[in-house]
Design a protein around this motif. Structure first.
Motif, PDB file in Angstrom:
ATOM      1  N   GLN A   1       0.844  -1.186   0.000  1.00 15.72           N
ATOM      2  CA  GLN A   1       0.000   0.000   0.000  1.00 15.72           C
ATOM      3  C   GLN A   1       0.885   1.243   0.000  1.00 15.72           C
ATOM      4  N   ALA A   2       0.678   2.100  -0.971  1.00 21.81           N
ATOM      5  CA  ALA A   2       1.497   3.304  -1.073  1.00 21.81           C
ATOM      6  C   ALA A   2       1.143   4.287   0.020  1.00 21.81           C
ATOM      7  N   GLN A   3       2.174   4.883   0.611  1.00 22.68           N
ATOM      8  CA  GLN A   3       1.965   5.851   1.678  1.00 22.68           C
ATOM      9  C   GLN A   3       2.971   6.981   1.574  1.00 22.68           C
ATOM     10  N   LEU A   4       2.567   8.135   2.039  1.00 17.67           N
ATOM     11  CA  LEU A   4       3.452   9.281   2.215  1.00 17.67           C
ATOM     12  C   LEU A   4       3.393   9.680   3.682  1.00 17.67           C
ATOM     13  N   VAL A   5       4.536   9.885   4.283  1.00 16.40           N
ATOM     14  CA  VAL A   5       4.584  10.248   5.692  1.00 16.40           C
ATOM     15  C   VAL A   5       5.441  11.491   5.862  1.00 16.40           C
ATOM     16  N   GLU A   6       4.822  12.539   6.414  1.00 13.68           N
ATOM     17  CA  GLU A   6       5.536  13.788   6.660  1.00 13.68           C
ATOM     18  C   GLU A   6       6.143  13.779   8.062  1.00 13.68           C
ATOM     19  N   SER A   7       7.209  14.526   8.217  1.00 18.66           N
ATOM     20  CA  SER A   7       7.828  14.718   9.518  1.00 18.66           C
ATOM     21  C   SER A   7       8.549  16.053   9.527  1.00 18.66           C
ATOM     22  N   GLY A   8       8.927  16.505  10.706  1.00 11.69           N
ATOM     23  CA  GLY A   8       9.710  17.729  10.814  1.00 11.69           C
ATOM     24  C   GLY A   8       8.951  18.955  11.267  1.00 11.69           C
ATOM     25  N   GLY A   9       7.644  18.824  11.427  1.00  8.49           N
ATOM     26  CA  GLY A   9       6.872  19.963  11.890  1.00  8.49           C
ATOM     27  C   GLY A   9       7.188  20.295  13.344  1.00  8.49           C
ATOM     28  N   GLY A  10       6.684  21.435  13.788  1.00 13.27           N
ATOM     29  CA  GLY A  10       6.921  21.835  15.164  1.00 13.27           C
ATOM     30  C   GLY A  10       6.571  23.286  15.376  1.00 13.27           C
ATOM     31  N   SER A  25       6.516   5.200   0.738  1.00 16.67           N
ATOM     32  CA  SER A  25       6.736   3.769   0.896  1.00 16.67           C
ATOM     33  C   SER A  25       5.673   3.030   0.111  1.00 16.67           C
ATOM     34  N   GLY A  26       5.932   1.769  -0.176  1.00 15.67           N
ATOM     35  CA  GLY A  26       4.960   0.951  -0.887  1.00 15.67           C
ATOM     36  C   GLY A  26       5.062   1.040  -2.395  1.00 15.67           C
ATOM     37  N   ARG A  27       5.655   2.075  -2.905  1.00 14.03           N
ATOM     38  CA  ARG A  27       5.893   2.257  -4.332  1.00 14.03           C
ATOM     39  C   ARG A  27       6.912   3.360  -4.503  1.00 14.03           C
ATOM     40  N   SER A  28       7.512   3.412  -5.670  1.00 15.74           N
ATOM     41  CA  SER A  28       8.422   4.504  -5.974  1.00 15.74           C
ATOM     42  C   SER A  28       7.617   5.693  -6.468  1.00 15.74           C
ATOM     43  N   PHE A  29       7.994   6.873  -5.993  1.00 15.71           N
ATOM     44  CA  PHE A  29       7.363   8.108  -6.440  1.00 15.71           C
ATOM     45  C   PHE A  29       8.290   8.872  -7.379  1.00 15.71           C
ATOM     46  N   SER A  30       9.293   8.188  -7.904  1.00 13.89           N
ATOM     47  CA  SER A  30      10.312   8.853  -8.709  1.00 13.89           C
ATOM     48  C   SER A  30       9.772   9.413 -10.022  1.00 13.89           C
ATOM     49  N   GLY A  52       9.020  18.659  -9.975  1.00  8.88           N
ATOM     50  CA  GLY A  52       8.848  17.626 -10.973  1.00  8.88           C
ATOM     51  C   GLY A  52       9.643  16.381 -10.627  1.00  8.88           C
ATOM     52  N   PRO A  53       9.459  15.310 -11.413  1.00  9.78           N
ATOM     53  CA  PRO A  53      10.108  14.032 -11.103  1.00  9.78           C
ATOM     54  C   PRO A  53      11.630  14.105 -11.031  1.00  9.78           C
ATOM     55  N   SER A  54      12.229  14.896 -11.885  1.00  7.60           N
ATOM     56  CA  SER A  54      13.695  14.964 -11.893  1.00  7.60           C
ATOM     57  C   SER A  54      14.240  15.885 -10.821  1.00  7.60           C
ATOM     58  N   GLY A  55      13.381  16.738 -10.286  1.00  6.11           N
ATOM     59  CA  GLY A  55      13.837  17.722  -9.314  1.00  6.11           C
ATOM     60  C   GLY A  55      14.271  19.033  -9.938  1.00  6.11           C
ATOM     61  N   VAL A  74      15.504  11.206  -4.973  1.00  9.33           N
ATOM     62  CA  VAL A  74      14.803  10.095  -5.600  1.00  9.33           C
ATOM     63  C   VAL A  74      15.215   8.765  -4.988  1.00  9.33           C
ATOM     64  N   GLY A  75      16.485   8.632  -4.691  1.00 10.27           N
ATOM     65  CA  GLY A  75      16.987   7.377  -4.118  1.00 10.27           C
ATOM     66  C   GLY A  75      16.368   7.065  -2.762  1.00 10.27           C
ATOM     67  N   LYS A  76      16.015   8.107  -2.021  1.00  6.24           N
ATOM     68  CA  LYS A  76      15.402   7.929  -0.705  1.00  6.24           C
ATOM     69  C   LYS A  76      13.881   8.032  -0.765  1.00  6.24           C
ATOM     70  N   ASN A  77      13.344   8.262  -1.969  1.00  7.10           N
ATOM     71  CA  ASN A  77      11.891   8.390  -2.126  1.00  7.10           C
ATOM     72  C   ASN A  77      11.344   9.477  -1.200  1.00  7.10           C
TER      73      ASN A  77
END
Length: 124
Positions: A1-10, A25-30, A52-55, A74-77
């Motif tokens: 299952q594809a997921q996006l997880v944010e962090s770093g807020g505060g 996670s669960g798929r590449s978003f590249s 965009g995909p390439s950055g 991209v390598g770290k998704n």
């Protein structure tokens, strides 16, 4: 299952900085365009920035231009949002999102995958 997880807020004082991360996670978003949106209490979700995909291609809302910077590994998704010179009006829940293709769009409805959001609070 594809997921996006944010962090770093505060919580940060006006003029400070924060760096948000969004890891897939669960798929590449590249191959996907990625965006950051935010939603303040009582307001609609608004586009902040996209990459965009390439950055290589990016787009910013006028309200954050020159203060925020989006990047991706991209390598770290993972997509990052560096936020500098924060203002109280930047206070919101920040969401990352992904859409298929290379085009960065500002409409939330065109994004398919969404993270759960991370709170950013800027005090004056």
């Amino acid at each position: 299952q594809a997921q996006l997880v944010e962090s770093g807020g505060g919580r940060v004082q006006a003029g400070g900085s924060l760096r948000l991360s969004c890891t897939g996670s669960g798929r590449s978003f590249s191959s996907d365009a990625m965006g950051w949106f935010r939603q303040a209490p009582g307001k609609e979700r608004e586009f902040v920035t996209g990459v965009g995909p390439s950055g290589a291609s990016t787009y910013y809302a006028d309200s954050v231009k020159g203060r925020f910077a989006i990047s991706r590994d991209v390598g770290k998704n993972t997509v990052y949002l560096q936020m500098n010179s924060l203002k109280p009006e930047d206070t919101a829940v920040y969401y990352c999102a992904a859409r298929s293709g290379v085009v960065i769009t500002t409409a939330a409805g065109t994004y398919v995958f969404w993270g759960q959001g991370t709170q950013v609070t800027v005090s004056s």
